[in-house]
Structures are given as structure tokens and as C-alpha cells.
Write a protein that holds these residues in place. Structure first.
Motif, mmCIF file in Angstrom:
data_model
loop_
_atom_site.group_PDB
_atom_site.id
_atom_site.type_symbol
_atom_site.label_atom_id
_atom_site.label_comp_id
_atom_site.label_asym_id
_atom_site.label_seq_id
_atom_site.Cartn_x
_atom_site.Cartn_y
_atom_site.Cartn_z
ATOM 1 N N ALA A 1 -26.148 30.022 -32.852
ATOM 2 C CA ALA A 1 -26.139 31.485 -32.926
ATOM 3 C C ALA A 1 -26.879 31.918 -34.187
ATOM 4 O O ALA A 1 -26.683 31.339 -35.253
ATOM 5 N N GLN A 2 -27.731 32.912 -34.031
ATOM 6 C CA GLN A 2 -28.437 33.499 -35.173
ATOM 7 C C GLN A 2 -28.086 34.974 -35.242
ATOM 8 O O GLN A 2 -28.137 35.682 -34.232
ATOM 9 N N ALA A 3 -27.709 35.425 -36.418
ATOM 10 C CA ALA A 3 -27.354 36.834 -36.618
ATOM 11 C C ALA A 3 -28.014 37.342 -37.894
ATOM 12 O O ALA A 3 -28.187 36.585 -38.855
ATOM 13 N N ARG A 4 -28.385 38.606 -37.857
ATOM 14 C CA ARG A 4 -29.022 39.208 -39.035
ATOM 15 C C ARG A 4 -28.441 40.588 -39.273
ATOM 16 O O ARG A 4 -28.252 41.383 -38.348
ATOM 17 N N LEU A 5 -28.179 40.892 -40.576
ATOM 18 C CA LEU A 5 -27.632 42.175 -40.982
ATOM 19 C C LEU A 5 -28.720 43.040 -41.605
ATOM 20 O O LEU A 5 -29.800 42.557 -41.958
ATOM 21 N N ASN A 6 -28.423 44.339 -41.749
ATOM 22 C CA ASN A 6 -29.353 45.216 -42.461
ATOM 23 C C ASN A 6 -29.218 44.981 -43.971
ATOM 24 O O ASN A 6 -28.411 44.166 -44.427
ATOM 25 N N ASN A 7 -30.006 45.705 -44.751
ATOM 26 C CA ASN A 7 -30.003 45.488 -46.201
ATOM 27 C C ASN A 7 -28.652 45.772 -46.844
ATOM 28 O O ASN A 7 -28.264 45.120 -47.827
ATOM 29 N N ASP A 8 -27.942 46.746 -46.305
ATOM 30 C CA ASP A 8 -26.635 47.091 -46.864
ATOM 31 C C ASP A 8 -25.502 46.209 -46.317
ATOM 32 O O ASP A 8 -24.348 46.364 -46.730
ATOM 33 N N ARG A 9 -25.829 45.355 -45.375
ATOM 34 C CA ARG A 9 -24.863 44.438 -44.761
ATOM 35 C C ARG A 9 -23.698 45.173 -44.104
ATOM 36 O O ARG A 9 -22.562 44.686 -44.091
ATOM 37 N N ASN A 10 -23.975 46.330 -43.558
ATOM 38 C CA ASN A 10 -22.937 47.079 -42.854
ATOM 39 C C ASN A 10 -23.300 47.359 -41.400
ATOM 40 O O ASN A 10 -22.598 48.095 -40.710
ATOM 41 N N GLU A 11 -24.397 46.765 -40.941
ATOM 42 C CA GLU A 11 -24.800 46.887 -39.539
ATOM 43 C C GLU A 11 -25.409 45.568 -39.073
ATOM 44 O O GLU A 11 -25.990 44.811 -39.872
ATOM 45 N N VAL A 12 -25.277 45.323 -37.765
ATOM 46 C CA VAL A 12 -25.882 44.130 -37.157
ATOM 47 C C VAL A 12 -27.263 44.500 -36.634
ATOM 48 O O VAL A 12 -27.397 45.414 -35.813
ATOM 49 N N GLU A 13 -28.288 43.822 -37.130
ATOM 50 C CA GLU A 13 -29.639 44.089 -36.648
ATOM 51 C C GLU A 13 -29.968 43.292 -35.392
ATOM 52 O O GLU A 13 -30.595 43.805 -34.475
ATOM 53 N N LEU A 14 -29.555 42.038 -35.350
ATOM 54 C CA LEU A 14 -29.856 41.223 -34.164
ATOM 55 C C LEU A 14 -28.899 40.049 -34.068
ATOM 56 O O LEU A 14 -28.331 39.600 -35.054
ATOM 57 N N ILE A 15 -28.746 39.585 -32.835
ATOM 58 C CA ILE A 15 -27.976 38.368 -32.531
ATOM 59 C C ILE A 15 -28.721 37.618 -31.437
ATOM 60 O O ILE A 15 -29.132 38.219 -30.436
ATOM 61 N N ASN A 16 -28.906 36.323 -31.612
ATOM 62 C CA ASN A 16 -29.477 35.460 -30.582
ATOM 63 C C ASN A 16 -28.553 34.266 -30.383
ATOM 64 O O ASN A 16 -28.104 33.640 -31.355
ATOM 65 N N LEU A 17 -28.272 33.957 -29.107
ATOM 66 C CA LEU A 17 -27.360 32.872 -28.769
ATOM 67 C C LEU A 17 -28.001 31.949 -27.742
ATOM 68 O O LEU A 17 -28.735 32.408 -26.859
ATOM 69 N N SER A 18 -27.697 30.673 -27.823
ATOM 70 C CA SER A 18 -28.098 29.731 -26.768
ATOM 71 C C SER A 18 -27.219 28.497 -26.890
ATOM 72 O O SER A 18 -26.824 28.107 -27.998
ATOM 73 N N GLY A 19 -26.892 27.900 -25.759
ATOM 74 C CA GLY A 19 -26.071 26.697 -25.793
ATOM 75 C C GLY A 19 -25.462 26.402 -24.449
ATOM 76 O O GLY A 19 -25.981 26.803 -23.402
ATOM 77 N N ARG A 20 -24.340 25.699 -24.495
ATOM 78 C CA ARG A 20 -23.669 25.258 -23.285
ATOM 79 C C ARG A 20 -22.168 25.491 -23.427
ATOM 80 O O ARG A 20 -21.580 25.192 -24.470
ATOM 81 N N MET A 21 -21.563 26.032 -22.385
ATOM 82 C CA MET A 21 -20.138 26.325 -22.369
ATOM 83 C C MET A 21 -19.541 25.642 -21.142
ATOM 84 O O MET A 21 -19.781 26.053 -20.009
ATOM 85 N N GLY A 22 -18.774 24.572 -21.385
ATOM 86 C CA GLY A 22 -18.298 23.775 -20.255
ATOM 87 C C GLY A 22 -19.479 23.117 -19.565
ATOM 88 O O GLY A 22 -20.253 22.387 -20.163
ATOM 89 N N ARG A 23 -19.654 23.417 -18.265
ATOM 90 C CA ARG A 23 -20.784 22.896 -17.494
ATOM 91 C C ARG A 23 -21.902 23.921 -17.343
ATOM 92 O O ARG A 23 -22.849 23.717 -16.593
ATOM 93 N N ASP A 24 -21.791 25.017 -18.073
ATOM 94 C CA ASP A 24 -22.666 26.163 -17.850
ATOM 95 C C ASP A 24 -23.530 26.434 -19.076
ATOM 96 O O ASP A 24 -23.017 26.533 -20.192
ATOM 97 N N ASN A 25 -24.837 26.562 -18.888
ATOM 98 C CA ASN A 25 -25.723 26.980 -19.971
ATOM 99 C C ASN A 25 -25.629 28.489 -20.165
ATOM 100 O O ASN A 25 -25.372 29.233 -19.206
#
Length: 290
Positions: free
Chosen positions: A259-283
Motif C-alpha cells: 500500500a502506498q499513501a501520500r498526505l498533503n503538506n499539512d498532513r491533514n488530508e489524504v492525497e492518494l492511496i494505491n493498493l495491490s496484493g492478494r487476499m485469500g485466493r483473490d487478487n
């Protein structure tokens, strides 16, 4: 020489003819019964060899052969609890641990859920150096996922662990290691747009992203409508605003990925989130941006 007397001797009376027919009928019936008995005896005596050559499995028609489970067959409750507890302990300890459920005491929970509690052991070195704890786990049998997995006393990333750096206990930042401790502790959520995709859930429209790095298990979450999913893990890298998290579990059970996450300069908002992986048998994959 032909004569009338010899003709009468050659012709039997009607009574004699009837007696001969009755005797013939009885003989035929006996013959049929003997043949049927012989066939039955042959079939019965041949069953053991047929059984040995073609062993049968018990169960309803269409059951899978031994060792082959149907696709998407629910995992046993104990296996699901062990996997979820392993992820939780590993995240708390800051390193990947091996975990064993020493005792398993099942109990019923409302709404088709199954509970399991008992004693567990975990560690990174030999079994003689493992630590012990009491656990409690609840699994939704219908949804085939762990709803709760807790244990006490909690593991700590500090102190002495058997193995140290290397295969028994990787150092900070290494694959499977405890990661870094230099990252901002924040708990923020922001509205935006994104999607979450997996085989089981399909494509879900995401409208809000969450980052919570204040607890012992940093987490990122995606929400859209009635759908919400949370992934836990270990922060491996951070530049002060961004996180790279090694996923070790989720609120829906066992999960692995990044998981990749990025905050704004003030660290009070989420600018982006990217996820990838496997959960059980499911990508799965997921993304979010404000």
C-alpha cells in the motif's frame, strides 16, 4: 409288420401326455432356479475384488475425490484464526513470527458465527524460545472471513528476540523485517474518487480514503457506499508525507501486498492511496485520489 395294435401302442393316452408335460415344466423351473442361484453366487463372491480394485468414497454423488476440495471451499475456522493472529502478532512485533494454536476451544456466536479461544505460542527462533498468549477469535462462517482476532499479552517490537538480524529476524527495512519507525503519526480521511477491484467484490466506486498511522498497526482504508475495506501492515519507507506499507492483513482476513499513501503538506488530508496484493485466493487492486 404294421398292425392296428402297434399303432395303439405308439400313441399315448391324453393322461400320459399331461403327466409328461407337468414333469417337463418342473424340470425347467428347477433348471432356471439353479442358473439364477449360480449367477447370484458368482456376483456376490466377486464383490470384494471389485471393491478392492475400485475403492469407493463416501458422500453424496459428485463429491470431490479425497484430497481435492471444491473451489472456494471455506477454510477451517482454526486455520483462518491462526492466519489472522499470525498477521496481527507479526505487525505488533515488527517482524514476521511463526505462530501455533496450542489449544482450541470452540464456542458458538450469534448470526452464524463461530468462536475459537485458547492458548497460542509464537516466536522467530526455536520453539523453546517462543512466547505464550491467550487468544480469542470470531469467524463469520457464511462470509468465510475473520471478524475478530485478539490476543493478550500483546507483542512488542522492542526487547530481545531470538534470531536477531538475518533469516531468524530481519533487520529494519529488510524484506519481512520490522520496517522503519520514522514516519508521521496521523489519522486523516478525505473525500475523493477511486476504485477497488477484486474477483469477489467486483469493481467498487470509492469516494473516501483513510490513513491511520497512530496505532501499532498502520492502516489504510477505502470506502464507497456501503462498502469499506481496511488493510494493516508495517511501514517500510516514509519521506515524511508518503508511506510505503507492507500489507500483512485486513479486516476481511489474511492479506499480503503493498500500500502506498501520500498526505498533503499539512498532513491533514489524504492525497492518494494505491493498493495491490492478494487476499485469500483473490487478487485485489485499489486507488484513490482527492
Amino acid at each position: 409288420m404294421y398292425s392296428a395294435a402297434s399303432e395303439r401302442a405308439a400313441v399315448e393316452t391324453p393322461g400320459e401326455i399331461i403327466m409328461l408335460c407337468n414333469r417337463w415344466s418342473r424340470n425347467v423351473v428347477r433348471l432356471v432356479m439353479l442358473v439364477a442361484w449360480g449367477l447370484t453366487f458368482t456376483a456376490i463372491s466377486g464383490l470384494p475384488s471389485l471393491w478392492a480394485q475400485n475403492p469407493q468414497t463416501q458422500g453424496p454423488p459428485g463429491q470431490y475425490p479425497p484430497g481435492q476440495n471444491p473451489p472456494n471451499r471455506p477454510q477451517p475456522v482454526a486455520a483462518q484464526c491462526q492466519s489472522a493472529l499470525g498477521d496481527r502478532v507479526s505487525a505488533d512485533a515488527g517482524r514476521r513470527v511463526t505462530l501455533s494454536l496450542d489449544t482450541q476451544n470452540a464456542y458458538s456466536v450469534a448470526n452464524g458465527r463461530q468462536g475459537l479461544r485458547g492458548r497460542l505460542r509464537y516466536g522467530t527462533g526455536g520453539p523453546n524460545s517462543w512466547r505464550t498468549a491467550i487468544y480469542d477469535c470470531v469467524v463469520s462462517v457464511r462470509q468465510n472471513r475473520v471478524e475478530r482476532a485478539t490476543y493478550s499479552p500483546r507483542a512488542s517490537s522492542g526487547g530481545s528476540w531470538p534470531g536477531g538480524p538475518g533469516p531468524g529476524g530481519p533487520g529494519p527495512g529488510g524484506p519481512g523485517g520490522p520496517g522503519t519507525i520514522n514516519y508521521p503519526r496521523v489519522k486523516v480521511d478525505t473525500s475523493g474518487r477511486g476504485t477497488f477491484n477484486s474477483r469477489s467484490s467486483g469493481s467498487i466506486k470509492i469516494t473516501r480514503g483513510f490513513v491511520d498511522s497512530t496505532g501499532p498497526r498502520p492502516a489504510v482504508s477505502l470506502r464507497g457506499g456501503n462498502f469499506m475495506i481496511t488493510f494493516f501492515g508495517v511501514v517500510e519507507r516514509s519521506d515524511g508525507r508518503g508511506f510505503t506499507i507492507r500489507i500483512t492483513g485486513s479486516d476481511r482476513g489474511n492479506a499480503h501486498g503493498t500500500a502506498q499513501a501520500r498526505l498533503n503538506n499539512d498532513r491533514n488530508e489524504v492525497e492518494l492511496i494505491n493498493l495491490s496484493g492478494r487476499m485469500g485466493r483473490d487478487n485485489f487492486t485499489g486507488n484513490f485520489g482527492r
